[in-house]
Design an enzyme around this catalytic site. Structure first.
Site, PDB file in Angstrom:
ATOM      1  N   SER A 122      -1.968  13.482 -14.553  1.00  0.00           N
ATOM      2  CA  SER A 122      -3.151  13.351 -15.421  1.00  0.00           C
ATOM      3  C   SER A 122      -3.359  14.665 -16.161  1.00  0.00           C
ATOM      4  O   SER A 122      -2.946  15.734 -15.680  1.00  0.00           O
ATOM      5  CB  SER A 122      -4.383  13.065 -14.572  1.00  0.00           C
ATOM      6  OG  SER A 122      -5.560  13.112 -15.363  1.00  0.00           O
ATOM      7  N   LYS A 146      -3.827  15.808  -8.660  1.00  0.00           N
ATOM      8  CA  LYS A 146      -2.912  15.628  -9.792  1.00  0.00           C
ATOM      9  C   LYS A 146      -2.147  16.930 -10.077  1.00  0.00           C
ATOM     10  O   LYS A 146      -1.006  16.893 -10.542  1.00  0.00           O
ATOM     11  CB  LYS A 146      -3.675  15.136 -11.018  1.00  0.00           C
ATOM     12  CG  LYS A 146      -4.254  13.715 -10.846  1.00  0.00           C
ATOM     13  CD  LYS A 146      -3.180  12.673 -10.567  1.00  0.00           C
ATOM     14  CE  LYS A 146      -3.717  11.256 -10.617  1.00  0.00           C
ATOM     15  NZ  LYS A 146      -2.664  10.238 -10.356  1.00  0.00           N
ATOM     16  N   ASP A 198       0.883  -1.176   0.000  1.00  0.00           N
ATOM     17  CA  ASP A 198       0.000   0.000   0.000  1.00  0.00           C
ATOM     18  C   ASP A 198       0.918   1.223   0.000  1.00  0.00           C
ATOM     19  O   ASP A 198       1.668   1.439   0.969  1.00  0.00           O
ATOM     20  CB  ASP A 198      -0.887  -0.029   1.251  1.00  0.00           C
ATOM     21  CG  ASP A 198      -1.870   1.140   1.273  1.00  0.00           C
ATOM     22  OD1 ASP A 198      -1.624   2.162   0.589  1.00  0.00           O
ATOM     23  OD2 ASP A 198      -2.873   1.041   2.004  1.00  0.00           O
ATOM     24  N   TYR A 201      -9.879  15.145  -7.153  1.00  0.00           N
ATOM     25  CA  TYR A 201      -8.920  14.327  -7.920  1.00  0.00           C
ATOM     26  C   TYR A 201      -8.042  15.241  -8.781  1.00  0.00           C
ATOM     27  O   TYR A 201      -6.815  15.110  -8.791  1.00  0.00           O
ATOM     28  CB  TYR A 201      -9.678  13.323  -8.797  1.00  0.00           C
ATOM     29  CG  TYR A 201      -8.794  12.538  -9.748  1.00  0.00           C
ATOM     30  CD1 TYR A 201      -8.043  11.452  -9.300  1.00  0.00           C
ATOM     31  CD2 TYR A 201      -8.713  12.875 -11.100  1.00  0.00           C
ATOM     32  CE1 TYR A 201      -7.229  10.737 -10.181  1.00  0.00           C
ATOM     33  CE2 TYR A 201      -7.905  12.163 -11.973  1.00  0.00           C
ATOM     34  CZ  TYR A 201      -7.160  11.093 -11.515  1.00  0.00           C
ATOM     35  OH  TYR A 201      -6.360  10.384 -12.391  1.00  0.00           O
TER      36      TYR A 201
END
Ligand SMILES: NC(=O)c1ccc[n+]([C@@H]2O[C@H](COP(=O)([O-])OP(=O)(O)OC[C@H]3O[C@@H](n4cnc5c(N)ncnc54)[C@H](O)[C@@H]3O)[C@@H](O)[C@H]2O)c1
Length: 250
Positions: free
Chosen positions: A141, A158, A61, A154
């Site tokens: 991204s 990024k 993890d 999100y």
């Protein structure tokens, strides 16, 4: 077999599926030894066994410091060095209102997409410094460059990854450690349904229509770009956030 990564050892996180799996397989086919690290141990084991003896699966993890240290030790212990780290594991909330994202989900997004880059740096940079250099690639991204509604937290994580990439690049340049980010557009992986909100033919058509080259990205597209950044062909490239997006960000 080609040899653009001959003699190199890579750790790739989130390599049990999607973009990370594509990278692990391409890197190995170019001569690298690969640590296939993933939270999903079964998926990591499948990818490593499909690659063969050039790969080792590690269940890790990326948000847990001891797990991160273990995947680095797997590289140095089994293969004697560590040249390439790809921070590729990612996490997202489902496409929707920013106010609908609960606090636990927000924390998980920043643990996986941001804090993991910090934890990995703590474990990896001293090894690369001692070796005289290395390469770190962060899978960011297009979301971090050209945010769209529905994925606000999100997108922000990024953006963090891209800024961290540039700052790491300038700080680590004297140690000959190159740090770059990949910015894929929506791709055919396990996370796509989250980005689309719902996976329907209409949604896919809508996503494709926003990409000038007219299709989604594939693990092969992202792996090809990662291979170049990881190889000595990119020895003068550091601090870039490379769009692999069919023109989406134009
Ligand atoms: N698919 C897209 O449309 C797209 C677009 C741009 C960027 N990305 C980014 O690409 C990266 C790879 O995702 P993907 O699209 O291949 O999705 P994927 O779901 O196919 O692969 C992600 C992998 O990460 C692993 N993972 C998740 N949390 C982890 C953790 N805490 N520790 C270790 N492993 C963990 C998952 O088990 C999975 O195998 C992510 O960082 C994602 O944000 C994806």
């Amino acid at each position: 077999m080609a040899d653009r990564l001959k003699g190199k050892v890579a750790v790739i996180t989130g390599a049990g599926s999607g973009f990370g799996e594509g990278m692990a397989k391409l890197f190995a086919s170019e001569g690298a030894k690969v640590i296939v690290a993933d939270l999903n141990g079964e998926a990591a084991a499948r990818v490593a066994s499909e690659i063969g003896e050039a790969a080792i699966a590690v269940t890790a993890d990326v948000t847990v410091r001891a797990d991160v240290e273990a995947m680095v030790t797997a590289a140095t212990g089994h293969f004697g060095r560590l040249d390439i780290l790809v921070n590729n594991a990612g996490y997202s909330h489902r496409n929707g209102s920013m106010l609908g994202v609960d606090e636990d989900t927000f924390d998980r997004i920043f643990d996986v997409n941001a804090k993991a880059i910090y934890l990995a740096a703590l474990a990896v940079v001293p090894v690369m410094e001692a070796q005289g250099g290395g390469v770190i690639i962060n899978t960011a991204s297009t979301a971090g460059l050209r945010p769209r509604p529905g994925l606000t937290w999100y997108n922000a994580s990024k953006g963090w990854a891209i800024t961290a990439t540039k700052s790491m690049a300038v700080e680590l340049a004297p140690a000959k450690i190159r740090v770059n980010a990949l910015c894929p557009v929506a791709g055919e992986t396990g996370m796509l349904h989250l980005f689309m909100g719902e996976d329907t033919p209409e949604k896919r058509a809508q996503f494709r229509a926003s990409i000038p080259l007219g299709r989604l990205s594939t693990p092969q597209d992202i792996a090809n770009a990662a291979l170049w950044l990881a190889s000595d062909d990119a020895e003068f490239i550091t601090g870039v956030a490379l769009e692999v997006d069919g023109g989406r960000c134009i």
